[in-house]
Design a protein around this motif. Structure first.
Motif, PDB file in Angstrom:
ATOM      1  N   THR A  63       0.831  -1.207   0.000  1.00 14.82           N
ATOM      2  CA  THR A  63       0.000   0.000   0.000  1.00 14.82           C
ATOM      3  C   THR A  63       0.865   1.257   0.000  1.00 14.82           C
ATOM      4  OG1 THR A  63      -1.776  -1.165   1.129  1.00 14.82           O
ATOM      5  CG2 THR A  63      -1.800   1.242   1.260  1.00 14.82           C
ATOM      6  N   ARG A  64       1.905   1.276   0.862  1.00 14.65           N
ATOM      7  CA  ARG A  64       2.789   2.455   0.925  1.00 14.65           C
ATOM      8  C   ARG A  64       3.477   2.710  -0.414  1.00 14.65           C
ATOM      9  NH1 ARG A  64       4.064   0.363   6.118  1.00 14.65           N
ATOM     10  NH2 ARG A  64       5.941  -0.578   5.242  1.00 14.65           N
ATOM     11  N   LEU A  65       3.861   1.642  -1.110  1.00 12.96           N
ATOM     12  CA  LEU A  65       4.488   1.814  -2.417  1.00 12.96           C
ATOM     13  C   LEU A  65       3.478   2.363  -3.419  1.00 12.96           C
ATOM     14  CD1 LEU A  65       6.692   1.478  -4.569  1.00 12.96           C
ATOM     15  CD2 LEU A  65       5.960  -0.906  -4.797  1.00 12.96           C
ATOM     16  N   LEU A  66       2.312   1.756  -3.484  1.00 13.20           N
ATOM     17  CA  LEU A  66       1.318   2.173  -4.466  1.00 13.20           C
ATOM     18  C   LEU A  66       0.783   3.583  -4.188  1.00 13.20           C
ATOM     19  CD1 LEU A  66      -0.587  -1.184  -5.009  1.00 13.20           C
ATOM     20  CD2 LEU A  66       1.262  -0.199  -6.374  1.00 13.20           C
ATOM     21  N   GLN A  67       0.830   4.011  -2.933  1.00  8.31           N
ATOM     22  CA  GLN A  67       0.400   5.370  -2.593  1.00  8.31           C
ATOM     23  C   GLN A  67       1.567   6.360  -2.645  1.00  8.31           C
ATOM     24  OE1 GLN A  67      -1.560   5.002   1.237  1.00  8.31           O
ATOM     25  NE2 GLN A  67      -3.426   4.192   0.298  1.00  8.31           N
ATOM     26  N   ARG A  68       2.702   5.895  -3.109  1.00  9.74           N
ATOM     27  CA  ARG A  68       3.909   6.726  -3.274  1.00  9.74           C
ATOM     28  C   ARG A  68       4.385   7.315  -1.954  1.00  9.74           C
ATOM     29  NH1 ARG A  68       1.285   4.931  -7.719  1.00  9.74           N
ATOM     30  NH2 ARG A  68       2.031   5.806  -9.680  1.00  9.74           N
ATOM     31  N   GLN A  69       4.230   6.548  -0.883  1.00 10.97           N
ATOM     32  CA  GLN A  69       4.674   7.016   0.428  1.00 10.97           C
ATOM     33  C   GLN A  69       6.099   6.583   0.744  1.00 10.97           C
ATOM     34  OE1 GLN A  69       1.692   5.493   3.072  1.00 10.97           O
ATOM     35  NE2 GLN A  69       0.214   7.101   2.559  1.00 10.97           N
ATOM     36  N   SER A  70       6.461   5.346   0.318  1.00 12.35           N
ATOM     37  CA  SER A  70       7.821   4.884   0.597  1.00 12.35           C
ATOM     38  C   SER A  70       8.217   3.751  -0.343  1.00 12.35           C
ATOM     39  CB  SER A  70       7.955   4.410   2.051  1.00 12.35           C
ATOM     40  OG  SER A  70       7.192   3.234   2.257  1.00 12.35           O
ATOM     41  N   MET A  71       9.512   3.659  -0.505  1.00  8.61           N
ATOM     42  CA  MET A  71      10.097   2.588  -1.314  1.00  8.61           C
ATOM     43  C   MET A  71      10.179   1.338  -0.441  1.00  8.61           C
ATOM     44  SD  MET A  71      11.382   2.092  -4.342  1.00  8.61           S
ATOM     45  CE  MET A  71      11.789   3.701  -4.962  1.00  8.61           C
ATOM     46  N   PRO A  72       9.874   0.170  -1.000  1.00 11.17           N
ATOM     47  CA  PRO A  72       9.989  -1.047  -0.189  1.00 11.17           C
ATOM     48  C   PRO A  72      11.447  -1.340   0.159  1.00 11.17           C
ATOM     49  CG  PRO A  72       9.475  -1.594  -2.477  1.00 11.17           C
ATOM     50  CD  PRO A  72       9.414  -0.108  -2.355  1.00 11.17           C
ATOM     51  N   ASP A  73      11.641  -2.025   1.281  1.00 11.73           N
ATOM     52  CA  ASP A  73      13.002  -2.394   1.655  1.00 11.73           C
ATOM     53  C   ASP A  73      13.516  -3.468   0.697  1.00 11.73           C
ATOM     54  OD1 ASP A  73      12.025  -4.923   2.501  1.00 11.73           O
ATOM     55  OD2 ASP A  73      11.845  -4.271   4.566  1.00 11.73           O
ATOM     56  N   LEU A  74      14.769  -3.825   0.846  1.00 13.68           N
ATOM     57  CA  LEU A  74      15.410  -4.743  -0.090  1.00 13.68           C
ATOM     58  C   LEU A  74      14.720  -6.108  -0.120  1.00 13.68           C
ATOM     59  CD1 LEU A  74      17.656  -5.208  -2.114  1.00 13.68           C
ATOM     60  CD2 LEU A  74      19.154  -5.820  -0.216  1.00 13.68           C
ATOM     61  N   GLU A  75      14.390  -6.657   1.028  1.00 15.02           N
ATOM     62  CA  GLU A  75      13.748  -7.971   1.076  1.00 15.02           C
ATOM     63  C   GLU A  75      12.367  -7.932   0.421  1.00 15.02           C
ATOM     64  OE1 GLU A  75      13.229 -12.020   1.651  1.00 15.02           O
ATOM     65  OE2 GLU A  75      15.024 -10.774   1.655  1.00 15.02           O
ATOM     66  N   THR A  76      11.605  -6.890   0.676  1.00 18.76           N
ATOM     67  CA  THR A  76      10.287  -6.744   0.053  1.00 18.76           C
ATOM     68  C   THR A  76      10.440  -6.601  -1.460  1.00 18.76           C
ATOM     69  OG1 THR A  76       9.387  -5.756   2.056  1.00 18.76           O
ATOM     70  CG2 THR A  76       8.170  -5.359   0.008  1.00 18.76           C
ATOM     71  N   THR A  77      11.420  -5.837  -1.888  1.00 18.79           N
ATOM     72  CA  THR A  77      11.691  -5.674  -3.320  1.00 18.79           C
ATOM     73  C   THR A  77      12.006  -7.022  -3.953  1.00 18.79           C
ATOM     74  OG1 THR A  77      12.516  -3.439  -2.955  1.00 18.79           O
ATOM     75  CG2 THR A  77      13.164  -4.502  -5.004  1.00 18.79           C
ATOM     76  N   ARG A  78      12.849  -7.800  -3.290  1.00 18.32           N
ATOM     77  CA  ARG A  78      13.218  -9.126  -3.803  1.00 18.32           C
ATOM     78  C   ARG A  78      11.999 -10.028  -3.924  1.00 18.32           C
ATOM     79  NH1 ARG A  78      14.121 -14.022  -2.147  1.00 18.32           N
ATOM     80  NH2 ARG A  78      13.725 -13.585   0.034  1.00 18.32           N
ATOM     81  N   ARG A  79      11.164 -10.018  -2.922  1.00 15.37           N
ATOM     82  CA  ARG A  79       9.971 -10.878  -2.928  1.00 15.37           C
ATOM     83  C   ARG A  79       8.954 -10.425  -3.980  1.00 15.37           C
ATOM     84  NH1 ARG A  79       8.710 -13.372   2.730  1.00 15.37           N
ATOM     85  NH2 ARG A  79      10.816 -13.695   3.504  1.00 15.37           N
ATOM     86  N   LEU A  80       8.784  -9.127  -4.128  1.00 15.58           N
ATOM     87  CA  LEU A  80       7.869  -8.626  -5.151  1.00 15.58           C
ATOM     88  C   LEU A  80       8.379  -8.982  -6.552  1.00 15.58           C
ATOM     89  CD1 LEU A  80       6.878  -5.124  -3.717  1.00 15.58           C
ATOM     90  CD2 LEU A  80       5.401  -7.132  -3.955  1.00 15.58           C
ATOM     91  N   ALA A  81       9.677  -8.888  -6.743  1.00 18.80           N
ATOM     92  CA  ALA A  81      10.263  -9.237  -8.043  1.00 18.80           C
ATOM     93  C   ALA A  81       9.941 -10.688  -8.394  1.00 18.80           C
ATOM     94  CB  ALA A  81      11.774  -9.014  -8.012  1.00 18.80           C
ATOM     95  N   ARG A  82      10.073 -11.570  -7.419  1.00 16.56           N
ATOM     96  CA  ARG A  82       9.784 -12.992  -7.652  1.00 16.56           C
ATOM     97  C   ARG A  82       8.337 -13.187  -8.065  1.00 16.56           C
ATOM     98  NH1 ARG A  82       7.377 -16.318  -4.429  1.00 16.56           N
ATOM     99  NH2 ARG A  82       7.780 -15.055  -2.600  1.00 16.56           N
ATOM    100  N   VAL A  83       7.415 -12.582  -7.334  1.00 15.59           N
ATOM    101  CA  VAL A  83       5.986 -12.745  -7.614  1.00 15.59           C
ATOM    102  C   VAL A  83       5.607 -12.103  -8.944  1.00 15.59           C
ATOM    103  CG1 VAL A  83       3.678 -12.075  -6.821  1.00 15.59           C
ATOM    104  CG2 VAL A  83       5.322 -13.019  -5.208  1.00 15.59           C
ATOM    105  N   LEU A  84       6.217 -10.975  -9.267  1.00 14.47           N
ATOM    106  CA  LEU A  84       5.895 -10.273 -10.508  1.00 14.47           C
ATOM    107  C   LEU A  84       6.645 -10.827 -11.719  1.00 14.47           C
ATOM    108  CD1 LEU A  84       5.750  -6.642  -9.096  1.00 14.47           C
ATOM    109  CD2 LEU A  84       3.813  -8.090  -9.801  1.00 14.47           C
ATOM    110  N   GLY A  85       7.576 -11.736 -11.462  1.00 14.53           N
ATOM    111  CA  GLY A  85       8.296 -12.370 -12.551  1.00 14.53           C
ATOM    112  C   GLY A  85       9.294 -11.481 -13.255  1.00 14.53           C
ATOM    113  N   VAL A  86       9.927 -10.610 -12.499  1.00 18.36           N
ATOM    114  CA  VAL A  86      10.967  -9.759 -13.078  1.00 18.36           C
ATOM    115  C   VAL A  86      12.266  -9.977 -12.299  1.00 18.36           C
ATOM    116  CG1 VAL A  86       9.377  -7.987 -13.919  1.00 18.36           C
ATOM    117  CG2 VAL A  86      10.359  -7.758 -11.662  1.00 18.36           C
TER     118      VAL A  86
END
Length: 158
Positions: free
Chosen positions: A47-70
């Motif tokens: 939610t914070r990312l999509l509302q442009r409030q904050s960048m996800p931390d490294l672990e969240t970024t890694r996990r989102l990349a896996r789910v999004l296939g990038v």
């Protein structure tokens, strides 16, 4: 990081989420919760990312990349955390060095032993052991360069 960087990254991630079938636009669509669950992250981070409030931390970024296939590399570059130069892609480099350079061949096992700091009196044993684990084409190439080298099988039997 500027708000423009965050906005550009969040817009890119939003597009990826929509392309992957996550309903992130309707309040009851459940897309944000679903992606958070699949990624194993807190819904608040999404939610914070999509509302442009904050960048996800490294672990969240890694996990989102896996789910999004990038690739995580692409996520890190697009997020502005690292540059393409800082994350040099080994696939972007030439497959083999230019002919005529000192790097246009594989090092011999003796050269590897020397680079690794293996004492001179133990290098022959190092070579014998390592040869057993190398593909045969590497051994043949190395023997071709070294001339009188014996095959690993013969050397071990001595």
């Amino acid at each position: 990081m500027t708000s423009q960087d965050l906005d550009a990254f969040a817009a890119w991630v939003e597009d990826l989420m929509r392309e992957r079938g996550y309903d992130i636009d309707s309040p009851r669509g459940g897309g944000k919760s679903r992606i958070a669950d699949e990624a194993g992250v807190h819904r608040a981070a999404v939610t914070r990312l999509l509302q442009r409030q904050s960048m996800p931390d490294l672990e969240t970024t890694r996990r989102l990349a896996r789910v999004l296939g990038v690739p995580v590399r692409e996520m890190l570059i697009r997020s502005g955390r690292l540059t393409a130069e800082e994350l040099a892609d080994p696939h972007d480099r030439p497959a083999s060095p230019a002919p005529g350079t000192e790097f246009d061949r594989r090092p011999t096992l003796e050269e590897v032993a020397e680079l690794l700091g293996i004492p001179a009196d133990r290098r022959e044993m190092f070579v014998r052991v390592v040869e057993q684990f190398l593909p045969q084409e590497y051994e043949a190439e190395a023997r071709g360069r070294e001339g009188a080298r014996r095959p690993a099988e013969a050397a071990v039997g001595d």
